[in-house]
Design an enzyme around this catalytic site. Sequence first.
Site, short mmCIF file in Angstrom:
data_model
loop_
_atom_site.label_atom_id
_atom_site.label_comp_id
_atom_site.label_asym_id
_atom_site.label_seq_id
_atom_site.Cartn_x
_atom_site.Cartn_y
_atom_site.Cartn_z
N HIS A 289 0.88 -1.18 0.00
CA HIS A 289 0.00 0.00 0.00
C HIS A 289 0.92 1.22 0.00
O HIS A 289 2.01 1.19 0.58
CB HIS A 289 -0.83 0.10 1.28
CG HIS A 289 -1.72 -1.05 1.59
ND1 HIS A 289 -1.26 -2.20 2.17
CD2 HIS A 289 -3.05 -1.20 1.46
CE1 HIS A 289 -2.28 -3.02 2.35
NE2 HIS A 289 -3.37 -2.44 1.93
N ASP B 88 2.21 1.95 3.47
CA ASP B 88 3.17 1.03 4.10
C ASP B 88 4.59 1.58 3.99
O ASP B 88 5.46 1.24 4.78
CB ASP B 88 3.22 -0.34 3.39
CG ASP B 88 1.87 -1.02 3.29
OD1 ASP B 88 0.99 -0.68 4.09
OD2 ASP B 88 1.72 -1.89 2.41
N ASP C 149 -5.48 -13.65 8.93
CA ASP C 149 -4.37 -13.62 7.96
C ASP C 149 -3.28 -14.64 8.28
O ASP C 149 -2.09 -14.30 8.34
CB ASP C 149 -3.75 -12.21 7.90
CG ASP C 149 -4.64 -11.19 7.22
OD1 ASP C 149 -5.47 -11.59 6.39
OD2 ASP C 149 -4.51 -9.99 7.53
C1 XUL Z 1 -7.56 -6.68 4.33
C2 XUL Z 1 -6.78 -7.05 3.15
C3 XUL Z 1 -5.89 -6.01 2.59
C4 XUL Z 1 -5.82 -6.00 1.10
C5 XUL Z 1 -5.04 -4.84 0.54
O1 XUL Z 1 -8.30 -7.70 4.88
O2 XUL Z 1 -6.83 -8.18 2.69
O3 XUL Z 1 -4.63 -6.17 3.15
O4 XUL Z 1 -5.24 -7.17 0.62
O5 XUL Z 1 -5.51 -3.62 0.99
#
Ligand code: XUL
Length: 446
Positions: A101, A104, A309
Site C-alpha cells: 500500500h 506502508d 491472515d
Molecule cells: C484486508 C486485506 C488487505 C488487502 C489490501 O483484509 O486483505 O490487506 O489485501 O488492501
Amino acid sequence: MTLFNQERMVYVGNEKGLKAGNGFHYYNPDQVVNGKKMSEWLKFSVAYWHTMDQRLVDPFGDGTAQRPWDNIEDPMEQALAKVDYLFEFLDKMNVEYFAFHDRDLAPEGNTLRETNQNLDIVVDKIVAKMQETGKKVLWNTSSLFTNPRFVAGGATAPFADIFAYSAAQIKHSLEIAKRVNSESYVFWGGREGYESLLNTDMKLEQDHIAKFFRLAKDYANEIGYTGQFLLEPKPKEPTSHQYDTDAATTIAFLKTYGLEKDFKLNLEGNHAYLAGHTYEHEVRVARDAGLLGSLDANMGDKLIGWDIDEFPNDIYEATLVMYEMLKNGGLPTGGLNFDSKPRRQSFDMQDLFFAHAAGMDTYAAGLLVANKLIEDRVFEDVLDDRYSSFKTGIGADFEAGKVTFKDFENYIIDKPQSELIAATKSGHLEQLKSTLNNYIYTVLGR
Ligand code: XUL
Ligand code: CO
C-alpha cells in the site's frame, strides 16, 4: 546487514529429513510442472504491510514482535532502511515479487503534497533496488482506510472533500504503479461499506465508487499504465456490510456498472471464510466468470470470527485452489501474495522466514497434487459422467435450444416415479474424497 542467520532458501526435498527449517521441501522453482517452471506458476509475493510493518497485534493486544529497523528513530530513515531489509528478505526467501500500500512505505505529512513527497523518496529507492536485483511488484494499492479522515469511507464517503482526497491519492498511486511496473493494481474497499442503513444512501455510494473506478481506469489509460485492475472482495471487517462482499457480489457490481472488461478479482482465503464460503468456491466463481485475477494466499480459522491472515498450511485447501488456478491456465497478471502474518506468539525474526517457507511449500505441494489430479482426469471424468444425460436425448435437445416447457411436459408427464428415480445416480462423494486424499498422500509421498 543480515536479517537471518539463515542461508538463502533452496530446495532440499525431504531426503535430509522431514523437519522443516533447512530449505524448501516442495517448492523447487526450476521443476517443470505441466510445461512451466514452478516459479512461473507460483508467483509468490511478500506483503510489505505484514512482513515489514506488522508487529503481530490482535484485536485485544499490542504487537509482540520487534524488528531491527524499529530502533531507527527518524521516520524517513526508518522507511528507507526497511527497503534494504525487504530486498534482503526477498533474496533470502527466493521470492521474486512484493506488494504494498502507499502508506506502508512512508510516513504521512500534513498535506497530500507532503505525503507524496515522502512517498516518492522511498519509491525512488525501491525503483533503484528493483533495477539492481530484478525483483518485481505483483501489485500496489492505496490505503483509503487507516487514517481517521476515512472514517466513513474513501470513494463512498458522504463528504466531497474526502472523495476528492481519495481520488487524488489513487492518482498518485497509479503513477507509482507505472513507475514500478506493477503487474496489477488492487482496490480493497476497507471502509467502502456501511454500518447502518439509517444514515446511508447505499445506491448513491455505489454509484460514486463505480464512477471513481471509471475515473481511475481513465487516468491509468491516460498515463499508459497497463496493469490489470483488481477488486478484492471481503464481506465484513471493518464495516458490517462491505460493498464487495464476495466474488459473486463483486462480479454483479462490475457488471451492473459496465466495469467487467477493466477489472478482475483478487481473492483471499480468509475473506472467503468470513463470507461463509470455501476459498476454492470463491476462486471457482471468478474463474467461471473469466475474472480470476490474483490470489491473496492466506487462510482463516474456523474457530475464530475475525480475519487472522494466517500463513497457508492447509494442503487440502491449497490443492483445490491450485486446481482452479491450473484450470484457469494460470494467473497471467496475478500471483500468490502472502497477505499473511505469523501468529502473535511467533515473534522471532526467524518466524517470518519459516512462515513464508510454510506457505510456499504448501502451495507448491498443492500445485503438484492438483496437476496429477488433472493429468488423471479425476474430477473431469466424474463430471463427464454426472452430466452425461445432457449429451443425448432430451438433454442434448435442450442444450441445442430446441426444447420448450411444453416439450418438457410432453416428454415427462407420463413417466412413472420408478423411471425418474432410475434417472438419478449416486454422487459417490465419500469415494471421491478418499481418492483426493490418496492423491495427496501418494503425490507428496514420492
Ligand atoms: C484486508 C486485506 C488487505 C488487502 C489490501 O483484509 O486483505 O490487506 O489485501 O488492501
Ligand atoms: Co488481502
